[in-house]
Write a protein that holds these residues in place. Structure first.
Motif: not given
Lengths: 190, 724
Positions: A51-64, A12-16
């Motif tokens: 992903w596609r032609d982008l670099k994706i950086v992600y990190k998980r904090y608790a449930s987000l 579920k999206l929480r912020l975009q």
């Protein structure tokens, strides 16, 4: 940075926040695919993916999940630091932030993000200054809003979700009643 | 009219809906209420209604009816309404919507507001979704703010200028002067914004880049201040002072120092200092080190500094943190061409990363490993690569297989090893190899005549165990067809011979023919092989005759045609059968020009009159040949006979276009008249020849004839226009 997404473990999206012009349909498609890709990754895996032609950086904090899409020349490790800084700001603002805080006060989360990043780049590198600016802006807003809220009869409730947002208002109402803000501020906002 | 529900009530109601349908119902009711509220006059709750709408929009429901409300709210004098209005504009309006133009005037007014928080809202919105027209209209305002305002606004104006420059490149000129002066400010936010702006300006325009080179000493000074200064609580992150600013400055230094000796020298000491003094225990320190390494490797740094940078990357490779290992390999990939030996030292660690759990790390490790294969380490590397192939994720298989084939072809220590390697790949990942593999392998086998016996034995055994991998089955069938007699002799020097009768061999071929796993082309191979065996075996020719006649009525047209022709060969042309089916001659090896800098003789297509035509370029590897031509910049002599010399020089015009100049000269005693040049190119390339400067070559090289030709590559899906 091209965009930042916050989503829960259920997708579920929480912020975009989008810094590139895309149609609603494209945004939805990108969001759906990216959320699927990131959620499919195992816990110990690398925080970076292509992903596609982008670099994706992600990190998980608790449930987000905090997920940023950066361009080729951007530094991935400093993007992780940017994500961390944003979480720290939210934490300081809400006092031990949890996902519910961001759900029920999503507009505040946006305001904080807009004080920290502008046009996809960091605008203020000092945590203190960002929080100070938010505080001042909130004060400006509350000065006008307190009359409305008295009218709407916002009550102190037991619900933690409402308390997260409701609390501040209550305290501020009392605060403003006792401590008169400078006239000039009131004048320029009325 | 139901009273407007506070925002949080609505959120709670939506979240407590148990089904999608219930949620939709709640949202529909709310949206109806919101729409009604919008139509009413100002009732003080407007910002709440818009906030509710924005929440609904985030859930994925349509919210376009809120766009005009955003425009109205932005124009409101109240701060709270402006705030939500601008947020709505950033979420609902983008430059593609017409309504976005309506807010230009409001933004303009707000930019000159006396309250800095209102100015900040306007700047933020412009930087987030400003279209090109809006940017053009408001650029002078932004420039004004860059010069004369407080630091809170200046830093925002700088980033807003960055957005404007990205949208309208020409406006970069407007901000150059202001950007320069901002560098001298004390406020970190302003300096950061200035650095980002200068980076953007330099990337767009090389003249601006030249002008900003003068700022290198100032930037070095600022960095030194950050690195050496003591603890500053405001900007400190885990012991590093303002890492965000440090990283941006390093990136700008990279752009300024690229291809410029003087600038690179000026920053040398600083980079060495940052590289040695930065604490690398936390991610933030590694972020700064990473940017430093990228800068060192990109500018004209001295060799000691380069070694330092590669060593840092080597340390990263050993780091426990997977992210750091990934970063290290990405950077090493960039320099493996130029600093090959330095990267070779870390080969062991890189090969270990092939066994990492993470798919991104595996991919990087694979690319690096393939780049590090050389003649000296081919055997050990191939062992690792083959074991990787058997356990790698499916999306990496075909890349691994083609990488292995390339490496084997370039560095194979012996023919037998080469054949073994290819067979190993075919058995493990037969489904993921390219189509050319089968003919390439067949050609390789025919060329190594001493190993025919060994090869056919190996392939026969492979076929006995598994007939599902199509490329392998095709090659095996072909081999058995060609060298089946070697199988039947029952002796072999290189490997354990099989003791088979002709019936067994024919059984195997028939199994392939009848199996549902065989593709039509595989069955074609099997049928032809069966036919060929008719001249190599003695007893079971009748069995072959019957197999062939059965397939004369096969549904597959290709098979049917083959069977009918073979039948005819049996019936009417039996006297020719032996000649038709005898051993194939050695096939000419197709040359592949795939190493940079090698001679282009393999890819020449120039026909010179009078004289012999040269070999046409290899059609299969035309693309590789084309890129080889790309890499040659020097002049090469392509024809030298009877005193006539023709040289060829190439100049790269664009990513897919090339200008070739052919110069002819005559060193004989007499003039040559009627001299013409013709050229032919493979289908993947388009050629435009210009008229030559003349058609006679005067004697003794007193003058030269020049002809220009423009070549460009033709892609399958799009045709790139030839540069004229």
């Amino acid at each position: 940075m091209q965009f930042m997404l916050l989503f829960s473990r259920q997708g579920k999206l929480r912020l975009q926040k989008w810094y590139v012009p895309l149609s609603d349909k494209e945004k939805k498609k990108i969001t759906r695919e990216l959320v699927q890709t990131v959620l499919a990754r195992k816990p110990k895996m690398c925080s970076f993916l292509e992903w596609r032609d982008l670099k994706i950086v992600y990190k998980r904090y608790a449930s987000l999940y905090f997920c940023c899409a950066i361009e080729d020349q951007d530094n991935e490790l400093i993007t992780l630091e940017i994500i961390h800084r944003y979480v720290e700001l939210l934490d300081k603002y809400f006092g031990s932030v949890c996902e519910l805080d961001i759900i029920f006060n999503f507009e505040k989360a946006y305001f904080i993000l807009d004080e920290f990043l502008l046009g996809g780049e960091a605008q203020e590198t000092s945590k203190k200054n960002v929080l100070k600016a938010i505080e001042q802006a909130d004060l400006l807003q509350e000065n006008i809003d307190f009359q409305m809220r008295l009218f709407a009869g916002c009550q102190r409730s037991r619900d933690p979700a409402q308390r997260a947002g409701g609390n501040r208002t209550d305290i501020n109402i009392i605060f403003i009643a006792i401590h008169t803000p400078p006239i000039s501020q009131l004048l320029c906002c009325m | 009219m139901s009273p407007s529900v506070p925002l949080q009530e609505m959120i709670r109601a939506i979240r407590s809906a148990r089904t999608q349908c219930e949620e939709r119902g709640v949202i529909q009711r709310e949206c109806a209420a919101i729409r009604a509220q919008f139509r009413q006059a100002d009732n003080g709750g407007r910002s709440h209604n818009l906030a509710k709408l924005l929440y609904v929009h985030m859930l994925g429901y349509p919210a376009h009816f809120g766009q005009m409300e955003c425009v109205r709210m932005i124009a409101s004098p109240r701060y709270s309404e402006k705030r939500v209005g601008y947020l709505g504009a950033m979420m609902l309006l983008d430059e593609k919507q017409d309504a976005s133009l309506l807010i230009t005037n409001s933004i303009k007014n707000d930019l000159s507001n006396s309250n800095q928080y209102i100015q900040s809202l306007a700047l933020c919105t412009l930087a987030c979704m400003g279209s090109a027209e809006m940017c053009r209209d408001l650029a002078p305002e932004i420039d004004r703010l860059l010069r004369a305002s407080n630091s809170y606004i200046k830093k925002k104006a700088a980033l807003c200028a960055v957005h404007i420059v990205r949208k309208v490149h020409d406006l970069g000129e407007l901000f150059t002067k202001a950007a320069r002066s901002l560098l001298t400010e004390k406020n970190h936010g302003v300096v950061h914004g200035a650095v980002v702006l200068i980076t953007e300006l330099c990337e767009r325009n090389s003249e601006t880049l030249e002008r900003f080179r003068k700022t290198v000493p100032d930037l070095v000074q600022i960095m030194k201040g950050l690195v050496i200064s003591g603890y500053s609580p405001d900007h400190d992150v885990a012991g590093i002072s303002d890492p965000f600013l440090q990283v941006r400055i390093l990136r700008l230094l990279r752009i300024l120092g690229r291809n410029n000796e003087a600038a690179s020298d000026a920053m040398n000491d600083l980079l060495a200092q940052v590289a040695t003094n930065t604490d690398s225990t936390k991610t933030v320190g590694n972020a700064v080190l990473y940017e430093t390494v990228l800068t060192v490797l990109d500018i004209k740094s001295e060799s000691g500094l380069r070694v330092l940078a590669v060593n840092i990357l080597g340390r990263f490779l050993l780091n426990n943190d997977r992210n750091i290992r990934y970063i290290a390999m990405t950077s090493l990939q960039k320099i493996v061409g130029t600093d090959h030996n330095a990267v070779q030292r870390h080969r062991g660690t890189i090969v270990d990363c092939l066994k990492d759990q993470d798919a991104s790390v595996k991919r990087r490790a694979l690319e690096l490993s393939l780049a590090l294969v050389s003649a000296s380490n081919i055997r050990s590397m191939m062992k690792e690569l083959l074991s990787f192939l058997s356990s790698c994720p499916p999306e990496l298989r075909s890349q691994t297989a083609s990488g292995i084939f390339n490496a084997a072809e370039r560095y194979a220590p012996s023919q037998r090893w080469h054949i073994d390697t290819i067979l190993h790949v075919l058995t493990t990942a037969g489904g993921d190899v390219r189509d050319e593999t089968v003919p390439n392998l067949i050609q390789l086998i025919t060329n190594t005549s001493e190993l025919h016996c060994y090869t056919v034995h190996k392939l026969y055994r492979a076929l006995l165990s598994d007939i599902s991998q199509q490329p392998l089955v095709q090659v095996a069938c072909w081999c058995i067809g060609e060298y089946g007699d070697l199988l039947l002799t029952g002796e072999c020097q290189e490997t354990e011979p099989v003791q088979v009768t002709e019936d067994y061999v024919l059984d195997v071929l028939e199994t392939v023919l009848q199996s549902h796993m065989s593709s039509p082309s595989t069955r074609g191979f099997a049928l032809t092989a069966t036919m060929k065996l008719s001249t190599r075996i003695t007893e079971n020719v009748d069995r072959i005759r019957s197999i062939v006649s059965i397939y004369g009525s096969c549904i597959d047209v290709e098979l049917q045609q083959r069977a009918v022709e073979y039948n005819a060969l049996f019936k009417k042309y039996d006297h020719m059968r032996a000649a038709v089916l005898e051993r194939m001659p050695v096939i000419e090896k197709n040359s592949q020009g795939h190493t940079n800098g090698e001679t282009i003789k393999e890819s020449q297509t120039v026909k010179v009159k009078p004289g012999e035509p040269q070999q046409p370029a290899n059609q299969v590897q035309a693309n590789a040949a084309f890129y080889t031509v790309f890499s040659i910049v020097a002049t090469v002599t392509v024809y030298e006979k009877d005193g006539v010399t023709v040289t060829l020089s190439c100049e790269k015009q664009s990513d897919s276009g090339l200008t070739v100049t052919l110069t002819a000269s005559n060193s004989t005693e007499s003039d040559i008249r009627g001299f013409t040049l013709q050229a032919a190119v493979p289908k993947s390339v388009q050629l435009h020849m210009k008229a030559p400067s003349g058609d006679s070559l005067p004697a003794r090289g007193t003058a030269k004839l020049k002809t220009r030709a423009d070549m460009s590559e033709v892609y399958e899906t799009k045709v790139s226009p030839v540069t004229s």
